[in-house]
Structures are given as C-alpha cells and as structure tokens.
Design a protein around this motif. Sequence first.
Motif, PDB file in Angstrom:
ATOM      1  N   HIS A  47       0.843  -1.206   0.000  1.00  0.00           N
ATOM      2  CA  HIS A  47       0.000   0.000   0.000  1.00  0.00           C
ATOM      3  C   HIS A  47       0.878   1.255   0.000  1.00  0.00           C
ATOM      4  O   HIS A  47       0.642   2.181  -0.779  1.00  0.00           O
ATOM      5  CB  HIS A  47      -0.941  -0.030   1.215  1.00  0.00           C
ATOM      6  CG  HIS A  47      -1.575   1.273   1.548  1.00  0.00           C
ATOM      7  ND1 HIS A  47      -2.595   1.823   0.790  1.00  0.00           N
ATOM      8  CD2 HIS A  47      -1.342   2.148   2.562  1.00  0.00           C
ATOM      9  CE1 HIS A  47      -2.963   2.986   1.327  1.00  0.00           C
ATOM     10  NE2 HIS A  47      -2.209   3.200   2.387  1.00  0.00           N
ATOM     11  N   PRO A  94      -3.342   4.623   6.929  1.00  0.00           N
ATOM     12  CA  PRO A  94      -3.382   4.934   5.497  1.00  0.00           C
ATOM     13  C   PRO A  94      -2.232   5.865   5.093  1.00  0.00           C
ATOM     14  O   PRO A  94      -1.872   6.785   5.834  1.00  0.00           O
ATOM     15  CB  PRO A  94      -4.732   5.627   5.311  1.00  0.00           C
ATOM     16  CG  PRO A  94      -5.575   5.111   6.444  1.00  0.00           C
ATOM     17  CD  PRO A  94      -4.610   4.965   7.592  1.00  0.00           C
ATOM     18  N   SER A 120      -8.752  -1.548   7.099  1.00  0.00           N
ATOM     19  CA  SER A 120      -7.642  -0.588   7.050  1.00  0.00           C
ATOM     20  C   SER A 120      -6.627  -1.102   6.025  1.00  0.00           C
ATOM     21  O   SER A 120      -6.645  -2.279   5.661  1.00  0.00           O
ATOM     22  CB  SER A 120      -7.025  -0.419   8.435  1.00  0.00           C
ATOM     23  OG  SER A 120      -6.507  -1.645   8.924  1.00  0.00           O
ATOM     24  N   PRO A 121      -5.736  -0.237   5.512  1.00  0.00           N
ATOM     25  CA  PRO A 121      -4.782  -0.680   4.486  1.00  0.00           C
ATOM     26  C   PRO A 121      -3.965  -1.898   4.932  1.00  0.00           C
ATOM     27  O   PRO A 121      -3.374  -1.908   6.004  1.00  0.00           O
ATOM     28  CB  PRO A 121      -3.881   0.538   4.292  1.00  0.00           C
ATOM     29  CG  PRO A 121      -4.742   1.691   4.691  1.00  0.00           C
ATOM     30  CD  PRO A 121      -5.582   1.181   5.821  1.00  0.00           C
TER      31      PRO A 121
END
Length: 152
Positions: A47, A94, A120-121
């Motif tokens: 990510h 994030p 969540s990421p």
Amino acid sequence: MNITKNLLVLSLLLTGHGEVNAEDANAKEITVYRSPTCGCCGKWLDHLQKEGFKVKDIVTNDVQALKDKYRISAELASCHTAIINGYVIEGHVPASDIATLLKLKPKVTGITVPGMVNGSPGMEMDSVAEAYNVVSFDNKHNQQVFKSYPAK
C-alpha cells in the motif's frame, strides 16, 4: 544537442517542473519494523509503495523493543512499527494520513491505527470494513483523533 538539453532543463526549472527538494525526497522514505510471521504487514508495505513511499523493510523477531523505545502502549499497539522523519507510525495507517502528518508537522510522537482493523490498508477482507480512527499520540500519553474512517 547540449543547447537543446540545457534549454529543456531551464524551461522545467522556470516553470516549477523538475524541481527537486531534498526535504521532499527524504519525506517519503519510511523504515518499517515487522515480524517475519505477519502477512498483513507485507500488504501494508505494498500500500505504501503504491502511494509513492520508499520502504525500508526490516524483519525482526523483537518489534516490541521498538514499541518500548517509543513508549507505544498496548492500547495503541499493532503488528508493525515504522519511522519516518522522526515520527512513529504504528499499525495500518493509510498512506494519505502519513502524508498529512508530514505536511502538517504537529508536535506529536506519531500516529496509529490500534489493533488489527478489518478494512484498514493491508487488512482488506471481503467488501466489509469496520469504522476506525487514526490516533495521534505524544510522549506524555496524550491522544487525539487524527482522522476517522466510517464502516463500509
């Protein structure tokens, strides 16, 4: 050929394109400390990389030592700890919130997404996402909501 190349470089600099700011270049370098047995940490690293961060991945069997060093309480802890520009990033924060932190430069130790929050990421599972907060914290254990994310 050199004249053409020099004119192109001069044009880029005069228009504000092509400028390289050393602080900006270093701002996106993040060092992540994670356990060798955690799969979601790798997804969080992906990510970050997709969002332009240059990741230094340090696999260690003693992530807790880093948490202790930065006084990350059990209440704020997650599976991995990262350091960027002197800030601590704990858990599945994030990338956009890390960028905001670096831009605003608040007087905090860092930000965290405590626990292992679905959605969540790095913790994406199915199409369901739990509501969660990104929390800022300082070395005196003061906490404040940095950003909230609704359930989906």
